[in-house]
Design an enzyme around this catalytic site. Structure first.
Site, mmCIF file in Angstrom:
data_model
loop_
_atom_site.group_PDB
_atom_site.id
_atom_site.type_symbol
_atom_site.label_atom_id
_atom_site.label_comp_id
_atom_site.label_asym_id
_atom_site.label_seq_id
_atom_site.Cartn_x
_atom_site.Cartn_y
_atom_site.Cartn_z
ATOM 1 N N ARG A 165 -31.719 19.374 -4.252
ATOM 2 C CA ARG A 165 -30.960 18.529 -3.324
ATOM 3 C C ARG A 165 -30.660 19.259 -2.025
ATOM 4 N NH1 ARG A 165 -32.715 16.583 -6.983
ATOM 5 N NH2 ARG A 165 -31.822 15.129 -8.502
ATOM 6 N N SER A 241 -25.714 9.163 -8.111
ATOM 7 C CA SER A 241 -25.194 10.410 -8.688
ATOM 8 C C SER A 241 -24.271 11.080 -7.680
ATOM 9 C CB SER A 241 -26.349 11.342 -9.059
ATOM 10 O OG SER A 241 -27.170 10.757 -10.044
ATOM 11 N N GLU A 339 -22.953 15.562 -4.441
ATOM 12 C CA GLU A 339 -24.297 15.282 -3.947
ATOM 13 C C GLU A 339 -24.227 14.230 -2.853
ATOM 14 O OE1 GLU A 339 -28.349 13.146 -5.629
ATOM 15 O OE2 GLU A 339 -27.235 14.444 -6.979
#
Length: 354
Positions: A165, A241, A339
Site C-alpha cells: 500500500r 479496508s 489505509e
C-alpha cells in the site's frame, strides 16, 4: 472541464460522509489539468487535492480547497504479441471496468483485483491489493503531470517504488505529480495467482482442474468471495479496508501468540517481520459488529468501518478510528495505520446555512 462550488461530498465518496468541499473540478484531458495551474485556475480555492473515485477517502471535515477529479478515460493496446500485451488506461477509467475488459480479453495480471472500487490512477498511487496480488505487480509505467514544471513525466515501475500500500506518489512524489495514465503488462500465458489459500481452495472446489481456468473464472470467484465479506458501497457506506495489516517483529508476534487466544494468523513479511491481519486484532479487541452512533465496524469484516445509518460525520469516524487504534495498541502493543486516506478538513461547515 466542469467546475462545482461548495459541493456536498456525500455522494462523491463511497463512505457517504456528510462533508463539503469548497470546489470540485472534473477535468477530461491533460491540457485541461495543466490549465488549472495557470490563469484558468487562478480563482479556484487552494489547496488543490487530486482525487480518484473517492473509494479510499475519509473526509475529516469540510475541505477548504479544490478537489481535482480525473475524467481521463479509455484505454489503448500499445503492443500485443499474442502471448502478452502492453495496455495503457486513463487515470479516470473505473478500475473494475478495466479489470473486466482485461479478463474478457483473456489477459492475466489483474483478475484478483476485481470489484475493488476506484479509478485506475488511484490504484497506481495506492498500490491496491487483494488475494495475493497488487496493482504494482502488473504496472510497467505511470505517466504523470509534474505540477511544478507543468510537463509530463513517465515513471517506470521500479521508479514507482511499490510496496505494501505504498508508492513513490504517496511519499516523496506526493503533491507534485498527478497521474494521467497507467501502462500495464498483462499476459495470456502466466495463469492465475493462487497464493491466497481461500481463493485457491474455492477455485478447486468450483472448477477442480486449475489448468483450464480463465481470467473470467478467477474474476467471478473473487467477486463472489468479496461479496460475502465486504459491504456494497451502494448500500452501506465505507472506505473499504480501513487499516493496513501491521508488520511486527518476531518477538512481538511470539508475545501475541502466547496470550492464549488461539492460533494467530500470520504471514512472512519483508525484513524478517511478521504480518498479522488487522482484522484479527480488531476482532479480538471486541469491535466486530460494534456501533458508535452513526458509525460502526462491519459485522462480517472487522477491518471495515461503516457509515451505519448513512448520517455519519467526520468526527464520529475519526473517534472510532482512534478508539480502535488505542485498544489494539493497549492489548497487543501493535500500532495500526489507516489505509484509508484522510482528506484534510476544517470545522465548522463552509456554508453555515446548510
Amino acid at each position: 472541464m466542469d467546475i462545482f462550488r461548495d459541493i456536498d461530498l456525500r455522494d462523491r465518496t463511497t463512505f457517504g460522509i456528510s462533508a463539503r468541499a469548497a470546489c470540485w473540478v472534473d477535468y477530461h484531458s491533460e491540457d485541461e489539468l495543466r490549465s488549472l495551474f495557470g490563469p484558468d485556475g487562478a480563482d479556484l480555492p487552494r489547496p488543490f487535492f487530486p482525487i480518484g473515485g473517492g473509494s479510499n477517502l475519509v473526509p475529516t471535515g469540510d475541505f477548504p480547497g479544490t478537489l481535482l477529479h480525473s475524467c481521463i478515460r479509455g484505454g489503448e493496446v500499445l503492443e500485443d504479441d499474442g502471448d502478452a500485451a502492453l495496455v495503457e488506461a486513463g487515470a479516470g477509467e473505473p478500475w473494475d471496468e478495466f479489470v473486466l475488459w482485461a479478463c474478457r480479453k483473456g489477459l492475466w495480471g489483474v483478475e484478483n483485483l476485481s470489484l475493488i472500487p476506484g479509478d485506475v490512477g488511484a490504484a497506481a498511487v495506492q498500490n491496491i491489493g487483494a488475494y495475493g496480488s497488487e496493482a504494482g505487480d502488473a504496472i510497467v509505467s505511470v505517466r504523470c503531470l509534474d505540477v511544478k514544471t507543468l510537463s509530463p513525466r513517465t515513471f517506470t515501475g521500479a521508479e514507482c517504488a511499490y510496496g505494501y500500500r505504498e508508492s513513490f506518489f504517496k511519499g516523496e512524489g506526493k503533491g507534485r505529480y498527478i497521474v494521467l495514465s497507467v501502462t500495464f503488462h498483462l499476459s495470456r500465458e502466466n495463469g492465475p495467482t493462487l497464493g491466497y489459500k481461500h481463493l485457491k481452495d474455492t477455485l478447486i472446489s468450483k472448477y477442480g482442474d486449475l489448468e483450464s481456468l480463465t481470467p473470467c473464472d478467477v474474476r467471478e470467484t473473487v467477486i463472489a468471495i468479496r461479496r460475502t465479506k465486504l459491504p456494497d458501497p451502494a448500500e452501506i457506506g465505507s472506505a473499504g479496508s480501513y487499516f493496513r495489516n501491521p508488520c511486527v517483529g518476531e518477538d512481538r508476534y511470539e508475545a501475541i501468540a502466547a496470550m492464549g487466544l488461539g492460533d494467530v494468523p500470520h504471514f512472512p513479511a519483508e525484513g524478517g517481520l511478521v504480518k498479522i491481519p488487522a482484522a484479527w486484532l480488531i476482532e479480538k479487541c471486541g469491535f466486530k459488529g460494534a456501533r458508535r452512533g452513526n458509525v460502526g465496524v462491519y459485522e462480517k469484516q472487522p477491518l471495515v468501518i461503516i457509515n451505519a445509518t448513512g448520517e455519519a460525520t467526520p468526527g464520529e469516524v475519526l473517534a472510532l478510528e482512534r478508539e480502535i487504534c488505542e485498544a489494539v495498541k493497549a492489548r497487543f502493543g501493535v500500532t495500526l495505520i489507516p489505509e484509508a486516506e484522510h482528506l484534510p478538513g476544517v470545522q465548522p461547515t463552509l456554508n453555515q446555512s446548510k
